[in-house]
Design a protein around this motif. Structure first.
Motif, PDB file in Angstrom:
ATOM      1  N   GLU A   1       1.716  10.535  -4.275  1.00 43.50           N
ATOM      2  CA  GLU A   1       2.929  10.901  -3.535  1.00 43.50           C
ATOM      3  C   GLU A   1       2.803  10.483  -2.060  1.00 43.50           C
ATOM      4  OE1 GLU A   1       4.314  14.848  -4.538  1.00 43.50           O
ATOM      5  OE2 GLU A   1       5.310  14.983  -2.581  1.00 43.50           O
ATOM      6  N   ILE A   2       1.632  10.722  -1.482  1.00 42.54           N
ATOM      7  CA  ILE A   2       1.417  10.313  -0.081  1.00 42.54           C
ATOM      8  C   ILE A   2       1.533   8.789   0.025  1.00 42.54           C
ATOM      9  CG2 ILE A   2      -0.312  10.164   1.767  1.00 42.54           C
ATOM     10  CD1 ILE A   2      -1.366  12.912   0.781  1.00 42.54           C
ATOM     11  N   LYS A   3       0.924   8.105  -0.926  1.00 44.00           N
ATOM     12  CA  LYS A   3       0.958   6.632  -0.918  1.00 44.00           C
ATOM     13  C   LYS A   3       2.405   6.135  -0.981  1.00 44.00           C
ATOM     14  CE  LYS A   3      -0.727   3.009  -3.993  1.00 44.00           C
ATOM     15  NZ  LYS A   3       0.469   3.064  -4.856  1.00 44.00           N
ATOM     16  N   ALA A   4       3.212   6.755  -1.840  1.00 41.45           N
ATOM     17  CA  ALA A   4       4.615   6.342  -1.970  1.00 41.45           C
ATOM     18  C   ALA A   4       5.376   6.582  -0.656  1.00 41.45           C
ATOM     19  CB  ALA A   4       5.271   7.103  -3.113  1.00 41.45           C
ATOM     20  N   GLU A   5       5.085   7.706   0.001  1.00 43.99           N
ATOM     21  CA  GLU A   5       5.771   8.003   1.278  1.00 43.99           C
ATOM     22  C   GLU A   5       5.388   7.008   2.364  1.00 43.99           C
ATOM     23  OE1 GLU A   5       5.644  12.042   2.712  1.00 43.99           O
ATOM     24  OE2 GLU A   5       5.740  12.777   0.656  1.00 43.99           O
ATOM     25  N   LEU A   6       4.107   6.680   2.437  1.00 43.83           N
ATOM     26  CA  LEU A   6       3.663   5.737   3.472  1.00 43.83           C
ATOM     27  C   LEU A   6       4.191   4.324   3.165  1.00 43.83           C
ATOM     28  CD1 LEU A   6       0.003   6.925   4.231  1.00 43.83           C
ATOM     29  CD2 LEU A   6       2.175   7.810   5.084  1.00 43.83           C
ATOM     30  N   ALA A   7       4.301   4.027   1.869  1.00 44.19           N
ATOM     31  CA  ALA A   7       4.860   2.720   1.462  1.00 44.19           C
ATOM     32  C   ALA A   7       6.321   2.618   1.893  1.00 44.19           C
ATOM     33  CB  ALA A   7       4.734   2.553  -0.043  1.00 44.19           C
ATOM     34  N   GLU A   8       7.031   3.744   1.777  1.00 46.79           N
ATOM     35  CA  GLU A   8       8.440   3.759   2.178  1.00 46.79           C
ATOM     36  C   GLU A   8       8.587   3.444   3.674  1.00 46.79           C
ATOM     37  OE1 GLU A   8      10.420   6.861  -0.166  1.00 46.79           O
ATOM     38  OE2 GLU A   8      11.514   7.241   1.700  1.00 46.79           O
ATOM     39  N   ARG A   9       7.573   3.802   4.433  1.00 43.61           N
ATOM     40  CA  ARG A   9       7.563   3.482   5.871  1.00 43.61           C
ATOM     41  C   ARG A   9       7.107   2.049   6.135  1.00 43.61           C
ATOM     42  NH1 ARG A   9       8.106   7.816   9.086  1.00 43.61           N
ATOM     43  NH2 ARG A   9       7.719   9.880   8.193  1.00 43.61           N
ATOM     44  N   ASP A  10       6.718   1.336   5.093  1.00 40.85           N
ATOM     45  CA  ASP A  10       6.217  -0.038   5.206  1.00 40.85           C
ATOM     46  C   ASP A  10       4.907  -0.101   6.001  1.00 40.85           C
ATOM     47  OD1 ASP A  10       6.330  -2.642   4.460  1.00 40.85           O
ATOM     48  OD2 ASP A  10       7.781  -3.278   5.964  1.00 40.85           O
ATOM     49  N   TRP A  11       4.022   0.836   5.690  1.00 44.41           N
ATOM     50  CA  TRP A  11       2.743   0.897   6.401  1.00 44.41           C
ATOM     51  C   TRP A  11       1.591   0.248   5.615  1.00 44.41           C
ATOM     52  CZ3 TRP A  11       2.736   6.546   8.808  1.00 44.41           C
ATOM     53  CH2 TRP A  11       3.604   6.554   9.915  1.00 44.41           C
ATOM     54  N   PHE A  12       1.932  -0.574   4.573  1.00 48.21           N
ATOM     55  CA  PHE A  12       0.870  -1.233   3.796  1.00 48.21           C
ATOM     56  C   PHE A  12       1.080  -2.741   3.747  1.00 48.21           C
ATOM     57  CE2 PHE A  12       0.928   2.976   1.382  1.00 48.21           C
ATOM     58  CZ  PHE A  12      -0.219   3.466   1.988  1.00 48.21           C
ATOM     59  N   MET A  13       1.385  -3.325   4.905  1.00 47.57           N
ATOM     60  CA  MET A  13       1.672  -4.773   4.917  1.00 47.57           C
ATOM     61  C   MET A  13       0.463  -5.584   4.464  1.00 47.57           C
ATOM     62  SD  MET A  13       4.015  -5.678   8.122  1.00 47.57           S
ATOM     63  CE  MET A  13       5.671  -5.060   8.270  1.00 47.57           C
ATOM     64  N   GLY A  14       0.732  -6.613   3.664  1.00 51.11           N
ATOM     65  CA  GLY A  14      -0.318  -7.568   3.272  1.00 51.11           C
ATOM     66  C   GLY A  14      -1.490  -6.943   2.544  1.00 51.11           C
ATOM     67  N   THR A  15      -1.240  -5.926   1.743  1.00 52.90           N
ATOM     68  CA  THR A  15      -2.252  -5.163   0.976  1.00 52.90           C
ATOM     69  C   THR A  15      -3.173  -4.303   1.853  1.00 52.90           C
ATOM     70  OG1 THR A  15      -4.077  -6.786   0.847  1.00 52.90           O
ATOM     71  CG2 THR A  15      -2.331  -6.984  -0.820  1.00 52.90           C
ATOM     72  N   SER A  16      -2.851  -4.216   3.148  1.00 48.29           N
ATOM     73  CA  SER A  16      -3.707  -3.416   4.035  1.00 48.29           C
ATOM     74  C   SER A  16      -3.578  -1.926   3.704  1.00 48.29           C
ATOM     75  CB  SER A  16      -3.319  -3.658   5.490  1.00 48.29           C
ATOM     76  OG  SER A  16      -1.996  -3.221   5.721  1.00 48.29           O
ATOM     77  N   GLY A  17      -4.543  -1.167   4.240  1.00 44.15           N
ATOM     78  CA  GLY A  17      -4.524   0.286   4.112  1.00 44.15           C
ATOM     79  C   GLY A  17      -5.368   0.788   2.959  1.00 44.15           C
ATOM     80  N   ASN A  18      -5.874   1.985   3.114  1.00 43.55           N
ATOM     81  CA  ASN A  18      -6.571   2.670   2.020  1.00 43.55           C
ATOM     82  C   ASN A  18      -6.474   4.175   2.227  1.00 43.55           C
ATOM     83  OD1 ASN A  18      -9.058   2.829   3.896  1.00 43.55           O
ATOM     84  ND2 ASN A  18      -8.895   0.628   3.497  1.00 43.55           N
ATOM     85  N   LEU A  19      -6.480   4.904   1.120  1.00 42.54           N
ATOM     86  CA  LEU A  19      -6.233   6.350   1.141  1.00 42.54           C
ATOM     87  C   LEU A  19      -7.226   7.028   0.202  1.00 42.54           C
ATOM     88  CD1 LEU A  19      -2.403   6.199   0.285  1.00 42.54           C
ATOM     89  CD2 LEU A  19      -3.426   5.953   2.553  1.00 42.54           C
TER      90      LEU A  19
END
Ligand code: MRU
Ligand code: ZN
Length: 209
Positions: A13-31
């Motif tokens: 759910e957190i991942k989906a919310e952060l994705a909605e903000r477009d905070w995972f550009m270019g496969t970046s990010g980890n949770l």
């Protein structure tokens, strides 16, 4: 892998919310999120498009960052930063995102080694409730060698919640719950956007005088 545990669902759910903000550009990010009181935690699989929701988004790893079940998935390349936090605090969730704003702030203030915010109501979202509270975010060099990066990162991990900027890379925040970690992350990104806009306005005003 059991994909319907409370922790899996919360992290999804957190991942989906952060994705909605477009905070995972270019496969970046980890949770990641810790199993209740456990030495194990769910972490995003490496290299995936984190905007997509699949049954292989997360895997369970131990405090060394090694998978605890047979899997073809590789844990995040930055798993060691998560293990540092879980190994020495009571945090239960770690969020790492790359945004243009956190990168620009890390570059602008990188030589100072930290950026400090004050006189901002949203600082309270980081758990600092006094009127004159300051919120200081350390900025560390983006070492390509992840064990070295984790060693430098470790120097700034003391509390059960916190935030560290990695210069021209991104931010890592942690908290005692997913809710707290997300609240701190959103407060940080608010402060970064505010600071950059303020700097632009001040520069514009100065250019007119
Ligand atoms: C393509 S972003 C660069 C990555 O090396 C890293 O910084 C990152 O945030 C994502 O890596 P990952 O291994 O998918 O967790
Ligand atoms: Zn990263």
């Amino acid at each position: 892998m059991n994909t319907d545990t409370k922790e899996w669902l919360e992290l999804a759910e957190i991942k989906a919310e952060l994705a909605e903000r477009d905070w995972f550009m270019g496969t970046s990010g980890n949770l990641s999120i810790r199993e209740p009181d456990g030495p194990t935690f769910y972490i995003t699989a490496s290299g995936k498009d984190k905007r997509k929701q699949t049954d292989s988004d997360f895997l369970l790893v131990d405090l060394k960052g090694s998978p605890v079940q047979e899997t073809e998935l590789r844990p995040s390349a930055e798993t060691l930063l998560h293990t540092v936090i879980y190994g020495k605090t009571k945090a239960n969730c770690v969020l790492h995102v790359h945004t243009v704003e956190n990168n620009v702030v890390s570059e602008l203030y990188g030589d100072e080694g930290s950026v400090t915010f004050r006189n901002q109501e949203i600082i309270k979202a980081t758990g600092r409730w006094d009127e004159d509270s300051e919120f200081r975010i350390p900025i560390i060099y983006n070492h390509g060698d992840i064990p070295l990066l984790a060693e430098k990162f470790n120097l700034h991990v003391q509390d059960d919640s916190g935030a560290v900027l990695i210069r021209n890379h991104g931010i890592t925040v942690w908290g005692k719950s997913g809710f707290e970690a997300k609240r701190i992350l959103e407060a940080c990104e608010f402060l970064f956007q505010y600071q950059l806009l303020l700097n632009t306005q001040l520069a514009h005003t100065a250019s007119l005088t």
